[in-house]
Structure formats: structure tokens, C-alpha cells
Design a protein around this motif. Structure first.
Motif, PDB file in Angstrom:
ATOM      1  N   LEU A  11       0.843  -1.193   0.000  1.00 15.43           N
ATOM      2  CA  LEU A  11       0.000   0.000   0.000  1.00 15.43           C
ATOM      3  C   LEU A  11       0.876   1.239   0.000  1.00 15.43           C
ATOM      4  O   LEU A  11       1.820   1.336   0.793  1.00 15.43           O
ATOM      5  CB  LEU A  11      -0.886   0.036   1.252  1.00 15.43           C
ATOM      6  N   ALA A  12       0.585   2.169  -0.892  1.00 13.44           N
ATOM      7  CA  ALA A  12       1.207   3.493  -0.863  1.00 13.44           C
ATOM      8  C   ALA A  12       0.119   4.467  -0.428  1.00 13.44           C
ATOM      9  O   ALA A  12      -0.931   4.558  -1.074  1.00 13.44           O
ATOM     10  CB  ALA A  12       1.746   3.868  -2.236  1.00 13.44           C
ATOM     11  N   ILE A  13       0.357   5.173   0.670  1.00 15.55           N
ATOM     12  CA  ILE A  13      -0.692   6.005   1.261  1.00 15.55           C
ATOM     13  C   ILE A  13      -0.191   7.425   1.478  1.00 15.55           C
ATOM     14  O   ILE A  13       0.852   7.646   2.100  1.00 15.55           O
ATOM     15  CB  ILE A  13      -1.195   5.418   2.603  1.00 15.55           C
ATOM     16  N   ASP A  14      -0.966   8.378   0.977  1.00 15.40           N
ATOM     17  CA  ASP A  14      -0.718   9.795   1.215  1.00 15.40           C
ATOM     18  C   ASP A  14      -1.743  10.262   2.244  1.00 15.40           C
ATOM     19  O   ASP A  14      -2.931  10.371   1.950  1.00 15.40           O
ATOM     20  CB  ASP A  14      -0.865  10.575  -0.097  1.00 15.40           C
ATOM     21  N   VAL A  15      -1.260  10.517   3.455  1.00 14.04           N
ATOM     22  CA  VAL A  15      -2.145  10.936   4.542  1.00 14.04           C
ATOM     23  C   VAL A  15      -2.200  12.461   4.545  1.00 14.04           C
ATOM     24  O   VAL A  15      -1.393  13.130   5.200  1.00 14.04           O
ATOM     25  CB  VAL A  15      -1.663  10.399   5.901  1.00 14.04           C
ATOM     26  N   ALA A  73      -5.369   9.213   0.499  1.00 13.23           N
ATOM     27  CA  ALA A  73      -5.447   8.438  -0.746  1.00 13.23           C
ATOM     28  C   ALA A  73      -4.559   7.213  -0.619  1.00 13.23           C
ATOM     29  O   ALA A  73      -3.413   7.309  -0.185  1.00 13.23           O
ATOM     30  CB  ALA A  73      -5.004   9.288  -1.931  1.00 13.23           C
ATOM     31  N   ALA A  74      -5.095   6.043  -0.972  1.00 12.45           N
ATOM     32  CA  ALA A  74      -4.345   4.789  -0.884  1.00 12.45           C
ATOM     33  C   ALA A  74      -4.344   4.090  -2.228  1.00 12.45           C
ATOM     34  O   ALA A  74      -5.363   4.055  -2.929  1.00 12.45           O
ATOM     35  CB  ALA A  74      -4.966   3.867   0.177  1.00 12.45           C
ATOM     36  N   HIS A  75      -3.193   3.533  -2.583  1.00  7.05           N
ATOM     37  CA  HIS A  75      -3.044   2.815  -3.846  1.00  7.05           C
ATOM     38  C   HIS A  75      -2.505   1.413  -3.560  1.00  7.05           C
ATOM     39  O   HIS A  75      -1.397   1.264  -3.030  1.00  7.05           O
ATOM     40  CB  HIS A  75      -2.099   3.576  -4.778  1.00  7.05           C
ATOM     41  N   LEU A  76      -3.325   0.421  -3.869  1.00 12.00           N
ATOM     42  CA  LEU A  76      -2.911  -0.976  -3.728  1.00 12.00           C
ATOM     43  C   LEU A  76      -2.054  -1.334  -4.931  1.00 12.00           C
ATOM     44  O   LEU A  76      -2.490  -1.217  -6.078  1.00 12.00           O
ATOM     45  CB  LEU A  76      -4.143  -1.880  -3.659  1.00 12.00           C
ATOM     46  N   THR A  77      -0.843  -1.765  -4.661  1.00  8.93           N
ATOM     47  CA  THR A  77       0.135  -1.958  -5.730  1.00  8.93           C
ATOM     48  C   THR A  77       0.677  -3.378  -5.703  1.00  8.93           C
ATOM     49  O   THR A  77       1.036  -3.895  -4.638  1.00  8.93           O
ATOM     50  CB  THR A  77       1.294  -0.957  -5.562  1.00  8.93           C
ATOM     51  N   ASN A  78       0.727  -4.002  -6.865  1.00 10.28           N
ATOM     52  CA  ASN A  78       1.275  -5.345  -6.993  1.00 10.28           C
ATOM     53  C   ASN A  78       2.791  -5.253  -6.911  1.00 10.28           C
ATOM     54  O   ASN A  78       3.434  -4.631  -7.759  1.00 10.28           O
ATOM     55  CB  ASN A  78       0.840  -5.946  -8.335  1.00 10.28           C
ATOM     56  N   LEU A  79       3.372  -5.869  -5.887  1.00 14.31           N
ATOM     57  CA  LEU A  79       4.814  -5.778  -5.692  1.00 14.31           C
ATOM     58  C   LEU A  79       5.584  -6.554  -6.755  1.00 14.31           C
ATOM     59  O   LEU A  79       6.780  -6.316  -6.947  1.00 14.31           O
ATOM     60  CB  LEU A  79       5.200  -6.283  -4.302  1.00 14.31           C
ATOM     61  N   SER A  80       4.893  -7.436  -7.419  1.00 15.28           N
ATOM     62  CA  SER A  80       5.572  -8.235  -8.438  1.00 15.28           C
ATOM     63  C   SER A  80       5.594  -7.540  -9.793  1.00 15.28           C
ATOM     64  O   SER A  80       6.531  -7.712 -10.572  1.00 15.28           O
ATOM     65  CB  SER A  80       4.893  -9.600  -8.584  1.00 15.28           C
ATOM     66  N   THR A  81       4.560  -6.758 -10.093  1.00 12.97           N
ATOM     67  CA  THR A  81       4.464  -6.118 -11.405  1.00 12.97           C
ATOM     68  C   THR A  81       4.577  -4.602 -11.351  1.00 12.97           C
ATOM     69  O   THR A  81       4.788  -3.955 -12.375  1.00 12.97           O
ATOM     70  CB  THR A  81       3.124  -6.465 -12.072  1.00 12.97           C
ATOM     71  N   LEU A 136      -6.525  -9.311   2.934  1.00 12.80           N
ATOM     72  CA  LEU A 136      -5.658  -8.364   3.635  1.00 12.80           C
ATOM     73  C   LEU A 136      -4.301  -8.979   3.946  1.00 12.80           C
ATOM     74  O   LEU A 136      -3.284  -8.285   3.998  1.00 12.80           O
ATOM     75  CB  LEU A 136      -6.328  -7.886   4.932  1.00 12.80           C
ATOM     76  N   SER A 137      -4.279 -10.297   4.125  1.00 14.41           N
ATOM     77  CA  SER A 137      -3.018 -10.980   4.424  1.00 14.41           C
ATOM     78  C   SER A 137      -2.059 -10.968   3.237  1.00 14.41           C
ATOM     79  O   SER A 137      -0.875 -11.284   3.382  1.00 14.41           O
ATOM     80  CB  SER A 137      -3.283 -12.425   4.862  1.00 14.41           C
ATOM     81  N   ASP A 138      -2.559 -10.583   2.043  1.00 12.24           N
ATOM     82  CA  ASP A 138      -1.683 -10.477   0.876  1.00 12.24           C
ATOM     83  C   ASP A 138      -0.948  -9.137   0.835  1.00 12.24           C
ATOM     84  O   ASP A 138      -0.083  -8.934  -0.011  1.00 12.24           O
ATOM     85  CB  ASP A 138      -2.494 -10.639  -0.416  1.00 12.24           C
ATOM     86  N   ILE A 139      -1.321  -8.233   1.731  1.00 15.80           N
ATOM     87  CA  ILE A 139      -0.651  -6.926   1.796  1.00 15.80           C
ATOM     88  C   ILE A 139       0.522  -7.045   2.768  1.00 15.80           C
ATOM     89  O   ILE A 139       0.332  -7.207   3.975  1.00 15.80           O
ATOM     90  CB  ILE A 139      -1.620  -5.816   2.223  1.00 15.80           C
ATOM     91  N   LEU A 140       1.723  -6.975   2.218  1.00 22.42           N
ATOM     92  CA  LEU A 140       2.930  -7.282   2.982  1.00 22.42           C
ATOM     93  C   LEU A 140       3.728  -6.050   3.377  1.00 22.42           C
ATOM     94  O   LEU A 140       4.669  -6.152   4.165  1.00 22.42           O
ATOM     95  CB  LEU A 140       3.834  -8.215   2.161  1.00 22.42           C
ATOM     96  N   GLU A 141       3.372  -4.908   2.828  1.00 24.38           N
ATOM     97  CA  GLU A 141       4.146  -3.710   3.132  1.00 24.38           C
ATOM     98  C   GLU A 141       3.292  -2.477   2.898  1.00 24.38           C
ATOM     99  O   GLU A 141       2.373  -2.485   2.071  1.00 24.38           O
ATOM    100  CB  GLU A 141       5.399  -3.665   2.245  1.00 24.38           C
TER     101      GLU A 141
END
Length: 680
Positions: A217-221, A227-235, A295-300
Motif C-alpha cells: 500500500l502506498a498512502i498519502d495521509v 489516498a491509498a493505492h494498492l500496488t502489486n509488488l511483483s508487477t 488483507l493478508s496479501d498486503i505485505l508492506e
């Protein structure tokens, strides 16, 4: 009526509680976590905390509610009603005290979370090198002749098959390890985090068999928007994005209001920390659902925010940021387990927070720097994150400077007579005819301009409800170009003879954009002399901060400009320059940077070397404190004029014909006519 602690029920949320007689309704709403807007933090300035008091017997709630169960209309409310109008039955919750049992309805326009959030992830090429990666391994089975533990053999497999050594893990991993290994028949997927404090590699999660879902997750507080952006760490692909209004708004619109809340309410920082962390978890759940993952797939998670937000989501009291010398508890980057921030992600997930630059220039600005890379430029770049507090970075690869400037909330529609946040029905674009002084405008949610056929039908659902930040910038710039105001920002009352749009108001004049139709419920939308002044004060503070940094660099011209933030993303750069919000520059080199702070967070999420980069760059940024700079006030005064009292705008003049200074009538119907001319 005589009960010491009456019951109050809020609809539509259904939240309820008992409070002592005399408690303001807004205070009760805050205590219960009710979604109710309060831009000014309960100071009766903004008028956004409007409510309706229920009348009658409410069997469902077991109470009788009536207007006699609240305190009477205050002088503040009467003044607000006279100036801006309160709909029948409406009250300001910050002024309304509980006297008896109540049912309080919070209308949609008073609910924070009904506002439109307009932050999106920007497309940008990022070198993929995440700190967390998945490693599928085949682990040697236990052997009586080769005594070793399951964990040792996992570590050996990671070293042999992936070249990863110096490993460690939490006890929770060890407790699940044997079942996972056997379920996967000695084949497991391990998630390894390589940026743990103290060095080495951290085994953070394991799955039986093959598992290919690794997300961050990249989050701008932001102080207004998260704003939060769920990002695939592999791609590196952004799978889902979501935003919501910062729930801390109920404690105060601007940052200093929230710091004041902490000062005046012991334990207030814990309330705001809990509110922001709950919002972060809500966003995590939202994007996970959108992305079809657990949620368990979100590692960072990587987070950015201004210094006050930074301290509050880390659980640090921000009081020291409320006054000189504005000391940060820490400006260093923070790496910690996500569970220490109460984030409900994978139990082994880690969080990284970008470094802050100074007491008023935060990790969000570090994100802008990482995104826009002024430290890599040959020519001078100006990067401005425009908000209630403008954060400014100026320089090139040779030298970088930063400061903040107190622009106030006017750019986001607050403290503007017809102002509102960006939401359906808000005017966001406007043009004014120099010949007739008639306006044409566009509102959020409708493609048509107001002078096009079908406009009234298109806005039937929302109406025209006010004017947002981008709209007020264009309105005042267009008023200047059309001669409604002069270079000093004074509304020319003599134009009332030409157009009913110019109306006397007390000792000044207003410009009417839209009058309500007879019998209609729409508000009167106008720009007052005080509105013009509020924008002038904000834009002068921003320009003065930029000019101060230009002085320090010894330059009179910038090579390129990037406007960041939600507000900066939606203003027309030409109108920003006409107003004098930014210095003169080739308009082709002035661009919106979108949510650059969020983009910077995404870069740090997907490229661990970027973390070293920004930590290094921040250490060499020179911090300038505007409050102690003697030239700031002079720059501020000169920047009050439109576009500026003394600075030439040759680049702008190539694209726009700026009006000449002129005499204006400035006194309205409460005084004799008076003419004023801009002093050159």
C-alpha cells in the motif's frame, strides 16, 4: 428536559450516547465518531456542521425529540443566516447545546465522507526493486541422520535457492512453520523483507505451496484527504485506488486547529491517532476488496504526510509543532512492523515512512521530491504542494531549498462566502465576458457549460451549490481580466451601472455569479470583497515563500514549475499565474504533478533504493524558516497585488493581455462614493 444526561441519537448513522445538559451537539458527535463536517473545528466560522433537529415521538429510539430540547438560536447563527442563509429548521451543531433527549439528522451535505475525493495514482515508470519479495522454495525433509530444525532448513533453502542469508523471523512464523511445511509437502512460498532495522533479511510470511500474491500500500495521509493505492509488488501495477476524507477534520480543518485541540483536550492526540489509523484500515479493506485479494496479501505499506499528520499516525504528540522552533520528534525515515501502527494487514507486514524535511515541511514533500526529482534537474525547478499550508521546494542538482508558507484554507473553499470542497454541484470553471460581465461556468459532475442548452436539466439532481478551490481561483482571475476588480483586488462599484452582477454590500460590492431562482432552494453564489482578500492573502503568502527561496538562490526566473496536491492538480496553471499564485514562467513548462506525494510513496514502495535516495536528498535540502526572514513580509505585501505589485510577467504577457491599472469605486451603499487607484 430536567434529565442530567439526555440521550442523543444521530441519523443516518444510528450512533447514540448520553451527554450532560449544555454539551454542544458537535462535541457529542465527535465523541461518538459521527460523520459530521466541521471545517473550522467548532469555531462557528465555516457553517458546514449544519444539522436538523428531529420533531416528534421516535418509538424506534424510545424518545421524544423537539426543538425545545436544544438551546435557542445564537447571535452567531443569526448572523450566518443573514449572510449566507440557513435552511428552515437547520442549526449549526457547534452552536447548538443539548437540553433534552434528541434525534439529530446529519444531512448529506454536512457529512464529511460524502465529499468527492479526487486523488488518483499517476502513471509513472518506476524501476521495480521492492523491499519485500516472494520466494518459492523446496525445503529438505527432516532426516534422522542429519539433525536440524525445520527453520534452519528453510533458511538453508532460501540461501541455496535464492542467495538470501542473514535471516531472522518472529515467533509467529515459527509457530506456523511446521504445519505450513507439511501442508505444502515441503514446498512453501516465503515473503522476505530486506530493509529491517539492524540489517539482514526478515522472513515475514509463509504459505503452503505456490503463492503469487504480494501487494503493498502506498498512502498519502493528507490533512483533508487520504489516498491509498494498492500496488502489486511483483508487477508494479496499481491494482486499486481509494480515497476518503480525513476523519480528523471533525477536530479542526487546518493543522494548527488540530494541534490546538490536543493542547486543549488532554488525550486528544490519542483520539486523532485512533481516528486516522481506523481510516487507514478502512482504506486497506476497500482496496483489498476492489483488488480481489485478502488483507493478508498486503505485505508492506509506505506512508507520507505533513509533519502533523506524520506525528499523529505514528502516535506522537504533535504539540511541539504548534509553536517555534517547531521541533520534530523525528524527521528521520521510520521503518517498523505495520502492526505497531495498528494496521490490520498481514501480521508480518512492515511499514516505511518517508523522512520529514523540517517542522513544517513533511514526508509528503519528500514524496514530491522523490516523484518530481528536482535534485536531478539541470535547470531550476519549483515544486509546490498547494494546500492549507503550501510546502515549497526550489532548486536543481546543484542546490535545493525548502520552506512552508501559511496559505490558509481559502484555496480549498473554506472561509469563502460561497466556498465548498470539490463535490457535485460546485463551480470549478468560470469565464466572465469583459463586454457584458456575464459569467459562464461549469460545475463538478456536469459536462455542459452554464450557457449551453440542457445545463439546467443536467444540474437538476445536485443544483449549483457553491464554488470550490479551482473555481474561486478562476473567478477572481477572470474578474481581474474583465475589469471587475483592479490590480489591488478592489471590486469596481461603478460597474453596477452596467450590470446587476455588481451589487452593493455594506461598504463594498459583490460580484454575483448565480442568483437563486424564485421559490428555489439554491444558495446565492457570489464573490465578496472579503473573498477576494482571502485569496489575495493566501496567494501572497505562497508567492512570498517562493520569492524568498529565489532570493536565496540569487535568481529571478525559474525554469519549470510543478503544482502538486489535490488542489494543485485541478487549478488551471494559466489562471494560477494570472492571479500571481506562482512566479512568471513559460506556461508550457508549468504542469500539474497530480498526487506527487502519493507517487513518491509508490516509488519508495516499489524501489527500495529510492528510500536511500530520498533519505540522502532530504539531508542536503536547506530549510528556510519564513517566520524569521525579514524579507518575507516585504515580498508578501508586494505579492498582494494581481499578479504582483512590482514583478514583471513577460512570459505570461505572451499569452494573456493583462489589464492596465485603473481607478475604481470602492464604497457601497452604507457610505459615500470613494475612488481608489492602485499605487504603482
Amino acid at each position: 428536559m430536567t434529565e442530567t444526561n439526555p440521550l442523543i441519537v444521530f441519523t443516518p448513522s444510528g450512533k447514540r450516547g448520553r451527554f450532560p445538559v449544555g454539551t454542544p451537539v458537535l462535541q457529542a458527535a465527535r465523541a461518538l465518531g459521527v460523520d459530521i463536517d466541521s471545517v473550522c473545528g467548532g469555531r462557528a466560522i465555516c457553517g458546514r456542521c449544519q444539522i436538523n433537529v428531529g420533531e416528534g415521538d421516535f418509538a424506534k429510539h424510545g424518545i421524544t425529540s423537539t426543538a425545545s430540547h436544544v438551546s435557542g438560536l445564537t447571535k452567531v447563527e443569526e448572523r450566518y443566516d443573514k449572510l449566507r442563509g440557513l435552511a428552515a429548521g437547520r442549526r449549526l451543531s457547534c452552536q447548538t447545546q443539548i437540553l433534552g433527549d434528541l434525534v439529530i439528522d446529519v444531512p448529506p451535505e454536512s457529512q464529511v465522507h460524502k465529499q468527492v475525493v479526487r486523488k488518483e495514482a499517476d502513471t509513472r515508470a518506476i524501476e521495480l526493486d521492492p523491499a519485500t519479495r516472494l520466494c518459492f522454495i523446496e525445503v529438505e525433509e527432516p532426516d534422522m541422520h542429519k539433525p536440524s530444525s525445520d527453520l534452519e532448513r528453510v533458511y538453508k533453502a532460501l540461501k541455496d535457492q535464492w542467495g538470501i542469508d542473514k535471516l531472522s523471523c518472529d515467533l509467529s512464523i515459527i509457530s506456523d512453520l511446521q504445519k505450513t511445511l507439511r501442508k505444502g509437502e515441503w514446498k512453501i512460498t516465503a515473503a522476505v523483507f530486506s530493509r529491517a532495522p539492524g540489517g539482514g533479511n526478515r522472513l515475514v510470511a509463509i504459505w503452503p505451496g505456490f503463492h503469487d500474491k504480494a501487494f503493498g500500500l502506498a498512502i498519502d495521509v493528507g490533512s483533508t484527504t487520504i489516498a491509498a493505492h494498492l500496488t502489486n509488488l511483483s508487477t508494479g501495477e496499481v491494482t486499486a485506488s481509494a480515497g476518503l476524507m480525513n476523519p480528523q477534520i471533525r477536530f479542526g480543518e487546518d493543522l494548527m486547529s488540530r494541534v490546538s485541540y490536543v493542547m486543549m483536550n488532554p488525550g486528544g492526540e490519542k483520539e486523532m491517532t485512533a481516528a486516522i489509523r481506523q481510516a487507514l484500515n478502512t482504506l486497506a479493506q476497500d482496496v483489498a476488496k476492489q483488488g480481489g485479494i485478502e488483507l493478508s496479501d498486503i505485505l508492506e505499506v509506505v506512508l507520507v504526510g505533513n509533519p502533523v499528520m506524520h506525528h499523529l499516525f505514528l502516535g506522537i504528540d504533535p504539540t511541539e509543532l504548534g509553536g517555534a522552533p517547531f521541533a520534530l520528534a523525528t524527521g528521520l525515515a521510520v521503518t517498523c512492523p505495520a502492526k505497531e501502527l495498528d494496521l490490520e494487514l498481514n501480521p508480518g507486514a512492515w511499514a516505511y515512512v518517508l523522512p520529514c524535511i523540517a517542522g513544517h515541511v513533511g514526508a509528503d514533500t519528500a514524496g514530491v521530491v522523490l516523484s518530481e526529482a528536482p535534485h536531478e534537474q539541470d535547470e531550476i525547478m519549483l515544486a509546490v504542494d498547494v494546500g492549507t499550508n503550501a510546502e515549497i521546494v526550489l532548486g536543481s542538482k546543484a542546490r535545493l531549498l525548502a520552506c512552508s508558507s501559511p496559505t490558509g484554507p481559502a484555496f480549498e473553499g473554506a472561509q469563502i462566502s460561497s466556498g465548498q470542497r470539490a463535490a457535485p454541484g460546485a463551480i470549478e470553471r468560470i469565464r466572465i465576458s469583459p463586454e457584458t460581465l456575464e459569467p459562464r461556468y461549469k460545475v463538478i459532475g456536469v459536462d455542459k457549460w452554464s450557457d449551453e442548452d440542457g445545463f439546467e436539466e443536467a444540474i437538476a439532481q445536485t443544483g449549483v451549490t457553491g464554488i470550490c478551490g479551482s473555481g474561486i481561483i478562476e473567478a477572481i482571475a477572470e474578474m481581474y481580466l474583465s475589469g471587475v476588480i483592479n490590480q489591488d483586488g478592489l471590486i469596481d462599484g461603478s460597474l453596477a451601472e452596467r450590470s446587476p452582477r455588481i451589487e452593493p454590500f455594506k461598504r463594498t460590492f459583490n460580484y454575483v455569479i448565480r442568483a437563486p431562482k424564485e421559490g428555489g432552494n439554491e444558495p446565492l453564489i457570489r464573490v465578496t470583497q472579503n473573498d477576494v482578500r482571502a485569496i489575495q492573502l493566501g496567494k501572497a503568502a505562497l508567492y512570498a515563500g517562493v520569492r524568498l527561496l529565489m532570493d536565496k538562490l540569487g535568481i529571478d526566473q525559474v525554469g519549470k514549475i510543478r503544482l502538486a496536491g489535490a488542489f494543485g492538480s485541478h487549478i488551471d496553471v494559466k489562471y494560477a499565474m494570472i492571479l500571481g499564485l506562482i512566479p512568471d514562467c513559460d506556461l508550457t513548462k508549468v504542469q500539474s504533478a497530480g498526487n506527487a506525494a502519493g507517487t513518491g510513496a509508490r516509488i519508495a514502495l516499489l524501489n527500495m533504493k529510492a528510500r536511500d535516495e530520498i533519505e540522502s536528498v532530504v539531508r542536503r535540502i536547506e530549510k528556510i524558516e519564513t517566520a524569521v526572514e525579514p524579507m518575507f513580509q516585504q515580498h508578501f505585501v508586494e505579492a498582494m497585488a494581481i499578479p504582483h505589485k512590482t514583478a514583471p510577467f513577460p512570459q505570461l504577457s505572451k499569452d494573456v493581455t493583462l489589464p492596465a491599472p485603473k481607478d475604481v469605486v470602492t464604497t457601497g451603499d452604507d457610505g459615500g462614493e470613494r475612488r481608489r487607484r492602485r499605487r504603482g
